[in-house]
Design a protein around this motif. Structure first.
Motif, PDB file in Angstrom:
ATOM      1  N   ASP A  65      -5.908  13.014   8.120  1.00 53.26           N
ATOM      2  CA  ASP A  65      -5.329  12.342   6.954  1.00 53.26           C
ATOM      3  C   ASP A  65      -4.032  12.999   6.470  1.00 53.26           C
ATOM      4  O   ASP A  65      -3.529  12.688   5.391  1.00 53.26           O
ATOM      5  N   GLU A  66      -3.452  13.887   7.274  1.00 53.04           N
ATOM      6  CA  GLU A  66      -2.220  14.556   6.864  1.00 53.04           C
ATOM      7  C   GLU A  66      -0.998  13.900   7.498  1.00 53.04           C
ATOM      8  O   GLU A  66      -0.108  14.569   8.017  1.00 53.04           O
ATOM      9  N   GLY A  67      -0.990  12.607   7.450  1.00 48.72           N
ATOM     10  CA  GLY A  67       0.102  11.838   8.031  1.00 48.72           C
ATOM     11  C   GLY A  67      -0.417  10.821   9.017  1.00 48.72           C
ATOM     12  O   GLY A  67      -1.189  11.172   9.920  1.00 48.72           O
ATOM     13  N   ALA A  68      -0.032   9.553   8.829  1.00 53.51           N
ATOM     14  CA  ALA A  68      -0.485   8.486   9.734  1.00 53.51           C
ATOM     15  C   ALA A  68       0.439   7.289   9.584  1.00 53.51           C
ATOM     16  O   ALA A  68       0.956   7.013   8.493  1.00 53.51           O
ATOM     17  N   ALA A  69       0.643   6.577  10.677  1.00 54.94           N
ATOM     18  CA  ALA A  69       1.466   5.358  10.684  1.00 54.94           C
ATOM     19  C   ALA A  69       2.830   5.604  10.061  1.00 54.94           C
ATOM     20  O   ALA A  69       3.342   4.774   9.292  1.00 54.94           O
TER      21      ALA A  69
ATOM     22  N   LEU B   4      -7.674   3.388   6.410  1.00 58.52           N
ATOM     23  CA  LEU B   4      -8.643   4.103   7.238  1.00 58.52           C
ATOM     24  C   LEU B   4      -8.312   3.961   8.712  1.00 58.52           C
ATOM     25  O   LEU B   4      -8.373   4.938   9.484  1.00 58.52           O
ATOM     26  N   VAL B   5      -7.961   2.757   9.125  1.00 61.27           N
ATOM     27  CA  VAL B   5      -7.632   2.529  10.534  1.00 61.27           C
ATOM     28  C   VAL B   5      -6.371   3.297  10.927  1.00 61.27           C
ATOM     29  O   VAL B   5      -6.286   3.853  12.032  1.00 61.27           O
ATOM     30  N   ASP B   6      -5.391   3.358  10.034  1.00 61.24           N
ATOM     31  CA  ASP B   6      -4.190   4.151  10.326  1.00 61.24           C
ATOM     32  C   ASP B   6      -4.560   5.614  10.575  1.00 61.24           C
ATOM     33  O   ASP B   6      -4.076   6.241  11.522  1.00 61.24           O
ATOM     34  N   VAL B   7      -5.414   6.157   9.716  1.00 65.63           N
ATOM     35  CA  VAL B   7      -5.822   7.551   9.853  1.00 65.63           C
ATOM     36  C   VAL B   7      -6.602   7.767  11.143  1.00 65.63           C
ATOM     37  O   VAL B   7      -6.431   8.778  11.831  1.00 65.63           O
ATOM     38  N   LEU B   8      -7.434   6.800  11.491  1.00 69.69           N
ATOM     39  CA  LEU B   8      -8.283   6.933  12.663  1.00 69.69           C
ATOM     40  C   LEU B   8      -7.511   6.746  13.965  1.00 69.69           C
ATOM     41  O   LEU B   8      -7.778   7.435  14.960  1.00 69.69           O
ATOM     42  N   THR B   9      -6.563   5.824  13.979  1.00 73.42           N
ATOM     43  CA  THR B   9      -5.940   5.429  15.247  1.00 73.42           C
ATOM     44  C   THR B   9      -4.526   5.944  15.451  1.00 73.42           C
ATOM     45  O   THR B   9      -4.110   6.146  16.596  1.00 73.42           O
ATOM     46  N   THR B  10      -3.753   6.133  14.371  1.00 75.29           N
ATOM     47  CA  THR B  10      -2.354   6.556  14.540  1.00 75.29           C
ATOM     48  C   THR B  10      -2.021   7.769  13.667  1.00 75.29           C
ATOM     49  O   THR B  10      -1.011   7.775  12.958  1.00 75.29           O
ATOM     50  N   PRO B  11      -2.866   8.793  13.685  1.00 72.78           N
ATOM     51  CA  PRO B  11      -2.528   9.986  12.895  1.00 72.78           C
ATOM     52  C   PRO B  11      -1.338  10.706  13.512  1.00 72.78           C
ATOM     53  O   PRO B  11      -1.140  10.675  14.728  1.00 72.78           O
ATOM     54  N   THR B  12      -0.564  11.373  12.665  1.00 73.54           N
ATOM     55  CA  THR B  12       0.608  12.096  13.161  1.00 73.54           C
ATOM     56  C   THR B  12       0.199  13.330  13.948  1.00 73.54           C
ATOM     57  O   THR B  12       0.773  13.629  15.002  1.00 73.54           O
ATOM     58  N   LEU B  13      -0.780  14.075  13.413  1.00 71.34           N
ATOM     59  CA  LEU B  13      -1.235  15.320  14.044  1.00 71.34           C
ATOM     60  C   LEU B  13      -0.036  16.205  14.360  1.00 71.34           C
ATOM     61  O   LEU B  13       0.172  16.670  15.485  1.00 71.34           O
TER      62      LEU B  13
ATOM     63  N   VAL C 121     -17.009  -9.248   5.263  1.00 71.84           N
ATOM     64  CA  VAL C 121     -16.826  -7.921   5.842  1.00 71.84           C
ATOM     65  C   VAL C 121     -16.514  -8.006   7.327  1.00 71.84           C
ATOM     66  O   VAL C 121     -15.661  -7.273   7.842  1.00 71.84           O
ATOM     67  N   ARG C 122     -17.178  -8.918   8.004  1.00 69.82           N
ATOM     68  CA  ARG C 122     -16.934  -9.025   9.449  1.00 69.82           C
ATOM     69  C   ARG C 122     -15.480  -9.370   9.729  1.00 69.82           C
ATOM     70  O   ARG C 122     -14.835  -8.738  10.593  1.00 69.82           O
ATOM     71  N   ALA C 123     -14.931 -10.324   8.999  1.00 67.21           N
ATOM     72  CA  ALA C 123     -13.539 -10.720   9.204  1.00 67.21           C
ATOM     73  C   ALA C 123     -12.592  -9.598   8.802  1.00 67.21           C
ATOM     74  O   ALA C 123     -11.588  -9.332   9.486  1.00 67.21           O
ATOM     75  N   LEU C 124     -12.894  -8.907   7.687  1.00 67.60           N
ATOM     76  CA  LEU C 124     -12.031  -7.817   7.238  1.00 67.60           C
ATOM     77  C   LEU C 124     -11.989  -6.701   8.268  1.00 67.60           C
ATOM     78  O   LEU C 124     -10.921  -6.154   8.577  1.00 67.60           O
ATOM     79  N   VAL C 125     -13.146  -6.338   8.800  1.00 68.16           N
ATOM     80  CA  VAL C 125     -13.200  -5.253   9.776  1.00 68.16           C
ATOM     81  C   VAL C 125     -12.540  -5.672  11.083  1.00 68.16           C
ATOM     82  O   VAL C 125     -11.778  -4.900  11.685  1.00 68.16           O
ATOM     83  N   ASP C 126     -12.809  -6.890  11.534  1.00 66.08           N
ATOM     84  CA  ASP C 126     -12.175  -7.349  12.777  1.00 66.08           C
ATOM     85  C   ASP C 126     -10.655  -7.317  12.658  1.00 66.08           C
ATOM     86  O   ASP C 126      -9.954  -6.889  13.591  1.00 66.08           O
ATOM     87  N   GLU C 127     -10.145  -7.750  11.512  1.00 66.68           N
ATOM     88  CA  GLU C 127      -8.689  -7.760  11.327  1.00 66.68           C
ATOM     89  C   GLU C 127      -8.141  -6.345  11.244  1.00 66.68           C
ATOM     90  O   GLU C 127      -7.134  -6.012  11.888  1.00 66.68           O
TER      91      GLU C 127
ATOM     92  N   ARG D 227     -13.133  -3.886  -4.739  1.00 64.81           N
ATOM     93  CA  ARG D 227     -11.988  -4.813  -4.855  1.00 64.81           C
ATOM     94  C   ARG D 227     -10.784  -4.341  -4.044  1.00 64.81           C
ATOM     95  O   ARG D 227      -9.871  -5.119  -3.777  1.00 64.81           O
ATOM     96  N   ARG D 228     -10.774  -3.060  -3.647  1.00 61.89           N
ATOM     97  CA  ARG D 228      -9.660  -2.540  -2.877  1.00 61.89           C
ATOM     98  C   ARG D 228     -10.042  -2.283  -1.423  1.00 61.89           C
ATOM     99  O   ARG D 228      -9.338  -1.591  -0.687  1.00 61.89           O
ATOM    100  N   LEU D 229     -11.179  -2.839  -1.010  1.00 63.59           N
ATOM    101  CA  LEU D 229     -11.649  -2.587   0.347  1.00 63.59           C
ATOM    102  C   LEU D 229     -10.659  -3.038   1.421  1.00 63.59           C
ATOM    103  O   LEU D 229     -10.435  -2.300   2.389  1.00 63.59           O
ATOM    104  N   PRO D 230     -10.050  -4.231   1.327  1.00 62.79           N
ATOM    105  CA  PRO D 230      -9.141  -4.648   2.409  1.00 62.79           C
ATOM    106  C   PRO D 230      -8.007  -3.655   2.663  1.00 62.79           C
ATOM    107  O   PRO D 230      -7.754  -3.270   3.812  1.00 62.79           O
ATOM    108  N   GLU D 231      -7.304  -3.221   1.613  1.00 59.97           N
ATOM    109  CA  GLU D 231      -6.196  -2.290   1.839  1.00 59.97           C
ATOM    110  C   GLU D 231      -6.705  -0.910   2.245  1.00 59.97           C
ATOM    111  O   GLU D 231      -6.053  -0.204   3.024  1.00 59.97           O
ATOM    112  N   ALA D 232      -7.893  -0.542   1.755  1.00 59.45           N
ATOM    113  CA  ALA D 232      -8.454   0.750   2.135  1.00 59.45           C
ATOM    114  C   ALA D 232      -8.835   0.767   3.605  1.00 59.45           C
ATOM    115  O   ALA D 232      -8.665   1.787   4.287  1.00 59.45           O
ATOM    116  N   LEU D 233      -9.372  -0.340   4.118  1.00 58.50           N
ATOM    117  CA  LEU D 233      -9.697  -0.409   5.543  1.00 58.50           C
ATOM    118  C   LEU D 233      -8.449  -0.239   6.398  1.00 58.50           C
ATOM    119  O   LEU D 233      -8.476   0.436   7.431  1.00 58.50           O
ATOM    120  N   SER D 234      -7.355  -0.838   5.968  1.00 60.28           N
ATOM    121  CA  SER D 234      -6.099  -0.700   6.713  1.00 60.28           C
ATOM    122  C   SER D 234      -5.661   0.759   6.755  1.00 60.28           C
ATOM    123  O   SER D 234      -5.236   1.269   7.806  1.00 60.28           O
TER     124      SER D 234
END
Length: 443
Positions: free
Chosen positions: A69-73, A118-127, A213-219, A109-116
């Motif tokens: 979480d120290e830099g992503a996307a 989370l995915v940035d941190v998981l998939t495109t972290p700066t490291l 949730v299924r659509a939010l996670v898939d997206e 209420r902020r789940l959609p933007e939070a998922l985005s």
């Protein structure tokens, strides 16, 4: 005058069961709709066992998790901190024996933007180089602190003694000074490349009304790609000479830290897992348990001793830990061993069994009352390949336990071939020890 209401015993309680989907990225989605739980918990698990870390870089998984979480996307560390605070997202990652867990809590209420995010941190972290180097320095400082902490020192020595030499389990989860010092950003990025969706799980728990949730996670997770994640860890191997007593010398110590353990069951044990949390509770799970009844209440040797059954890959551990005054260490150790050995010959009583069963069954709704605990249980069971149906099965089976079944389970699956580690003043301790275990003193 009003009549006192009749209080009836509560009925059986089962762990909530999720809606289950396979996402387009290949991960399993488990969605727990928990009305009233407006803080939604999301946990992503990836089976990336510790024993798949390169031996020269052990601890790389822990460094990776801390740096995610120290830099992503394209965002830098400061921007990430500001974004997490602005969106009210709590984010954490960690590694264990079976793999990586990334968990997030956020208002529904902020789940959609939070998922985005989370995915940035998981998939495109700066490291990044600087961030990895700082986490390496932090970990090296932690190792020095662990060396000075009696409980952590005992745990580390127990693993070295109990598990076969040269195996991953015998060495620290987050690495040694030699392996951590060798970790670079390139090494961390190579480990991160193994974080893949196939075989992973995404757990979402909370009040999900009005959310697809299924659509939010898939997206959100559409960009997470890759083949199967690493497999389950290899079964752990006990050392041939594990039955012994190791004294870790701390000259002048006024207390001794005790760690006792032997081979125990895992959750797939024949006859079921249900007896073992109850057994641990009865021996050392409360101020009224057998160990505390003698060592704390009768003798005044300790503030408390705790037992627990730890399921691990292939088999588990049955552990007891606590601290006692230096001058009573030998007597306390003898008493502890005799109390732990007694159930194999004397068994458990009906009153004990009722108390243990009631505690573990009747408190279950409270223990699993919040979304984060539900998500954590589901994530843990996903990593060990059992699922939360197993949690419900264990709770139901707990209600059927008898003294005879507890006794038989302890005799059959807790071998009582003890590995004992004592952290304390060796000069004061060793001459007083009366156990028949081989004794080794280490610095």
């Amino acid at each position: 005058m009003s009549t006192r209401p009749t209080i009836t015993r509560p009925g059986p309680w089962a762990f909530p069961q999720p809606d289950r989907y396979e996402t387009r990225c290949g991960a399993d989605l488990l969605a727990f709709d928990l009305p009233g739980q407006h803080v939604v918990s999301v946990q992503v698990t990836c089976p990336l066992p510790l024993d798949t870390e390169p031996e020269a870089y052990e601890g790389v998984g822990a460094i990776m998790a801390r740096t995610l979480d120290e830099g992503a996307a394209g965002r830098g560390p400061e921007e990430m901190v500001e974004l997490l605070e602005r969106t009210g997202v709590s984010l954490h990652a960690g590694v264990g024996e079976r793999g990586l867990v990334v968990d997030m809590d956020v208002s529904g209420r902020r789940l959609p933007e939070a998922l985005s995010l989370l995915v940035d941190v998981l998939t495109t972290p700066t490291l990044g180089e600087d961030e990895v180097a700082r986490q390496v320095r932090t970990r090296l400082a932690e190792i020095d602190q662990e060396e000075a902490h009696p409980g952590m020192r005992a745990a580390r020595e127990f693993a070295r003694t109990y598990y076969a030499p040269g195996t991953r389990a015998s060495r620290p989860t987050a690495g040694s000074p030699q392996t951590v010092s060798a970790i670079t950003a390139d090494v961390v990025r190579a480990r991160h490349a193994q974080v893949r969706p196939v075989g992973s799980s995404i757990v979402v728990a909370g009040d999900l009304r009005g959310l697809d949730v299924r659509a939010l996670v898939d997206e959100a997770f559409a960009g997470w790609t890759g083949g199967p994640a690493a497999s389950t860890p290899a079964p752990l191997v006990r050392a041939q000479d594990a039955r012994r007593l190791v004294v870790v010398d701390r000259p002048g110590s006024v207390q001794s830290e005790l760690h006792l353990g032997c081979t125990g069951p895992d959750r797939r044990v024949e006859g079921g897992w249900a007896p073992f949390p109850v057994i641990a509770y009865l021996l050392g799970g409360s101020p009224h348990a057998r160990l505390d009844a003698v060592l704390r209440e009768e003798k005044g040797f300790t503030y408390g001793m705790r037992s627990n059954a730890r399921p691990r890959s292939g088999n588990g551990l049955f552990m007891t830990t606590g601290s006692v005054r230096t001058e009573v260490t030998a007597e306390a150790l003898d008493l502890t061993l005799s109390i732990l050995d007694a159930p194999a010959t004397e068994g458990f009583t009906a009153a004990e069994t009722t108390a243990g069963v009631d505690y573990l069954s009747l408190t279950a709704p409270g223990r699993f009352a919040t979304a984060d605990v539900v998500a954590a249980e589901a994530a843990a069971r996903a990593l060990d390949g059992l699922g939360t149906a197993h949690t419900s099965e264990v709770l139901a089976d707990t209600l059927t336990l008898t003294p005879e079944r507890l006794t038989e389970a302890y005799r059959a699956h807790v071998d009582r071939q003890w590995t004992v580690v004592v952290v304390g003043d060796a000069d004061a301790l060793v001459p007083t020890l009366t156990t028949d275990l081989p004794v080794e003193v280490v610095g």
